[in-house]
Enzyme design. Structure first.
Site, PDB file in Angstrom:
ATOM      1  N   GLU A 458      10.055  59.062 -32.083  1.00 32.13           N
ATOM      2  CA  GLU A 458      11.053  58.546 -31.139  1.00 32.13           C
ATOM      3  C   GLU A 458      11.281  57.048 -31.329  1.00 32.13           C
ATOM      4  O   GLU A 458      12.400  56.555 -31.149  1.00 32.13           O
ATOM      5  CB  GLU A 458      10.635  58.857 -29.703  1.00 32.13           C
ATOM      6  CG  GLU A 458      10.544  60.341 -29.380  1.00 32.13           C
ATOM      7  CD  GLU A 458      11.844  61.103 -29.611  1.00 32.13           C
ATOM      8  OE1 GLU A 458      12.929  60.474 -29.580  1.00 32.13           O
ATOM      9  OE2 GLU A 458      11.787  62.325 -29.833  1.00 32.13           O
ATOM     10  N   HIS A 464      16.488  52.642 -35.219  1.00 32.10           N
ATOM     11  CA  HIS A 464      17.805  52.973 -35.756  1.00 32.10           C
ATOM     12  C   HIS A 464      18.910  52.499 -34.818  1.00 32.10           C
ATOM     13  O   HIS A 464      19.864  51.831 -35.239  1.00 32.10           O
ATOM     14  CB  HIS A 464      17.880  54.492 -35.957  1.00 32.10           C
ATOM     15  CG  HIS A 464      19.088  54.951 -36.719  1.00 32.10           C
ATOM     16  ND1 HIS A 464      19.527  56.259 -36.685  1.00 32.10           N
ATOM     17  CD2 HIS A 464      19.955  54.292 -37.534  1.00 32.10           C
ATOM     18  CE1 HIS A 464      20.596  56.388 -37.452  1.00 32.10           C
ATOM     19  NE2 HIS A 464      20.881  55.219 -37.975  1.00 32.10           N
TER      20      HIS A 464
END
Length: 660
Positions: A458, A464
């Site tokens: 996660e 990202h």
């Protein structure tokens, strides 16, 4: 460029009442409407990318950010009233957004601008314009008025059904109550964290921290069987009705738009592009994985017969976790409690942040005193090595009644250039939500290695999303193709299987001694334990998802899933199981896209291969990887991979990783 820091007033939404939510929604919807009207009234000769396409993009992103905030309150709100309020207003927001999107006049303006394009646009602007036209077409704006109205009505209903489906799973209560004797086999740290009833029994909820350790360690066959069925009935018949209705509406909409089936509609925007390519991946891997799954489960059945001294014993669905763990301990000599004692949550968080700050040349700064939706939530600021602000994220890591059940990352608002003159840039804000074991009076929160892997996964999403900094909100990392969006997270999770990383992460919460090297080596070797079964189960679910969205609908989706499970895995699901009712992915954005987890695993193994070859903590590769993250959806995903790898991706690294 002026990067806008987070201001306290931007967090006022965390305490909104229902009336304040509705007021904010009305304001954003009106701003969006006015922006559309201005665009439509502008003379054709005066239209530019900035005053037409970009203005529409900016007006819509404000509304999308509000939806993100309402989703946070619905999934993580501190009490039932807040969650219910947010759910109702979200439902209203979905209706108004869908109504506003069906703006035929605006579509004609943008289509006309694109048809007579005279400006020389950069790649990201051309990509935004092209995607905008595709999205309008997918809304049915090329259809007749009657078909368009039907499509809009169906889409509004699907949105309502999806919200209700998710809420039913989150709110589903079917606790199991057990005696102390029935907890035999479970670690003391687990038992100490359980709730109790007034008569002294222990409460096993269906939330991950309670249910999954019980399925893995509890010796009581009867209670494991009971809990397994409860887990397979989450959502119940209410959700089966919602699912059947949503599937029918999706199929109808796909036909209205000329796709024939929903899977063709959904896959158009993914890397796979077509159902045939997605099915090719699933079937090809299933031919390799299913025989391995059967062999592995046969080994577990032999173990059950030996340990129970019953030569006729059969492996059941509820046995897989339990005997799988016993087999793992026999084969790899791993003590779960010893491992857990070396992964204290705060220590793991600190080392994870330190590692990726160094690798990616970042700074993570905790912002104490920030008032968010719950006192347990921690807010962090992200900056580059030179101190320039990049974005924000929050950790919300402990379970609460009614809270979102899974580990996931949510967007509060995306990164974007908020002014067409290119002067003001707003950094994104994201939330990593989870349900790790709470600390007790006797010990801190301790994680299994699997939970550490999930945390890294996660956090890969967080990196990202936060590092992605395109000009346009709809080109953020959150908007990359569904079968690419998991690549960064599945890349980052690979670090927890590397001895060099485990040596740093694994320190005993009392003595600070590192996890012993033989344990690390055994742990790494155990990665392939039941890998064939795990992959086969994922592939079966992926195929099930594609079937549900292709052609005629099955009369009983749960019966179809049970048959597929039996055919490829060889075990019967318990009678009364309703897998589809509790499978949040099916209406939660992964429709015709569950295969994408495996698709992206193939690419992630290839990406991580560069670090294996050139150095796990190599900052030069870290800079290249950061470039992969930063472009978001402003560049074609395959081009992004080719740039990082220096070639087209290959399946070789993935097949080697899973020993197939």
């Amino acid at each position: 460029m002026n990067v806008l820091p987070l201001r306290p007033e931007q967090l006022s939404w965390v305490t909104w009442t229902e009336s304040e939510m509705k007021l904010a929604l009305a304001e954003r919807v009106e701003f969006w409407r006015v922006a559309r009207e201005k665009i439509k009234k502008r003379p054709p000769a005066e239209r530019t990318f900035a005053n037409t396409v970009w203005v529409y993009e900016l007006a819509g992103s404000g509304l999308a950010s509000l939806v993100g905030q309402l989703e946070i309150l619905m999934n993580f709100g501190s009490d039932e009233v807040i969650r219910a309020n947010a759910s109702r207003v979200l439902n209203l927001a979905q209706k108004q957004i869908l109504a506003g999107q069906y703006d035929l006049g605006l579509y004609r303006v943008i289509k006309d601008y694109a048809g007579g394009l005279k400006e020389k646009l950069p790649v990201d602007a051309r990509r935004l314009l092209k995607r905008m036209l595709v999205d309008f077409r997918r809304l049915g704006l090329d259809l007749s008025a009657a078909r368009r109205r039907e499509l809009q009505k169906n889409s509004q209903k699907i949105a309502q059904l999806s919200l209700a489906f998710s809420k039913n799973i989150n709110d589903y209560q079917d606790d199991m109550f057990v005696t102390a004797e029935e907890l035999d086999g479970l670690p003391s740290s687990y038992v100490g964290g359980l709730r109790h009833t007034s008569d002294g029994r222990h409460v096993i909820s269906l939330q991950y921290p309670d249910a999954f350790p019980f399925m893995r360690y509890a010796k009581s066959d009867a209670r494991r069987a009971e809990l397994a069925l409860k887990l397979l009935r989450r959502g119940g018949q209410k959700n089966m009705k919602l699912l059947q209705e949503a599937l029918a509406l999706r199929a109808r909409n796909a036909k209205l738009l000329g796709y024939g089936s929903h899977d063709r509609y959904a896959l158009e925007l993914k890397m796979a592009k077509t159902p045939a390519r997605a099915l090719s991946l699933v079937r090809g891997l299933l031919r390799r994985a299913a025989p391995a799954a059967r062999r592995q489960l046969n080994e577990l059945e032999s173990l059950k017969r030996r340990l129970t001294d019953d030569r006729q014993a059969k492996l059941r669905y509820h046995d897989i976790g339990y005997y799988g763990e016993l087999a793992r301990q026999e084969k790899f000599v791993l003590d779960p409690e010893q491992i857990r004692s070396h992964f204290e949550l705060n220590s793991v968080l600190e080392k994870m942040l330190t590692t990726f700050a160094s690798l990616l040349s970042l700074r993570f700064k905790k912002l104490p005193g920030s008032k968010l939706w719950h006192s347990e939530v921690d807010l962090y600021e992200v900056a580059d090595a030179g101190g320039d602000l990049i974005g924000y994220f929050a950790f919300d890591l402990y379970p609460r009644p009614g809270k979102y059940h899974h580990m996931a990352v949510f967007s509060v608002w995306p990164s974007e250039m908020v002014s067409p003159d290119g002067q003001d840039y707003r950094p994104g804000f994201y939330v990593l939500g989870g349900n790790f074991p709470r600390p007790t009076s006797d010990q801190p929160a301790l994680l299994s290695h699997g939970e550490v892997e999930t945390l890294f996964h996660e956090f890969g999403h967080v990196l990202h999303f936060v590092l992605g900094h395109p000009r346009f909100a709809t080109q953020g990392a959150f908007s990359t193709a569904l079968d690419f969006v998991e690549v960064p997270s599945q890349t980052v999770e690979q670090w927890v299987w590397q001895p060099a990383m485990l040596t740093q992460l694994g320190q005993h919460y009392k003595t600070k001694a590192s996890l012993p090297l033989p344990v690390i080596e055994s742990l790494v070797s155990s990665r392939r334990h039941l890998a064939g079964y795990g992959l086969t189960r994922q592939l079966v679910a992926s195929w099930f998802d594609l079937i549900l969205h292709h052609g005629s609908l099955p009369t009983d989706p749960n019966q179809l899933y049970a048959k597929m499970f039996k055919k490829y895995i060889g075990l019967d699901l318990p009678a009364g199981a309703m897998f589809a009712a509790g499978w949040g992915h099916i209406l939660g954005g992964y429709d015709s896209g569950y295969y994408s987890y495996i698709w992206s695993q193939v690419y992630a193994a290839d990406v991580f291969g560069r670090f294996v070859k050139e150095g796990l903590f190599n900052q030069a590769i870290g800079r290249d990887y950061r470039c992969l993250l930063e472009v978001g959806a402003s560049v074609d995903e395959m081009k992004t991979l080719v740039t990082f790898l220096g070639r087209r991706p290959s399946r070789a690294a993935y097949l080697k990783q899973i020993d197939l």
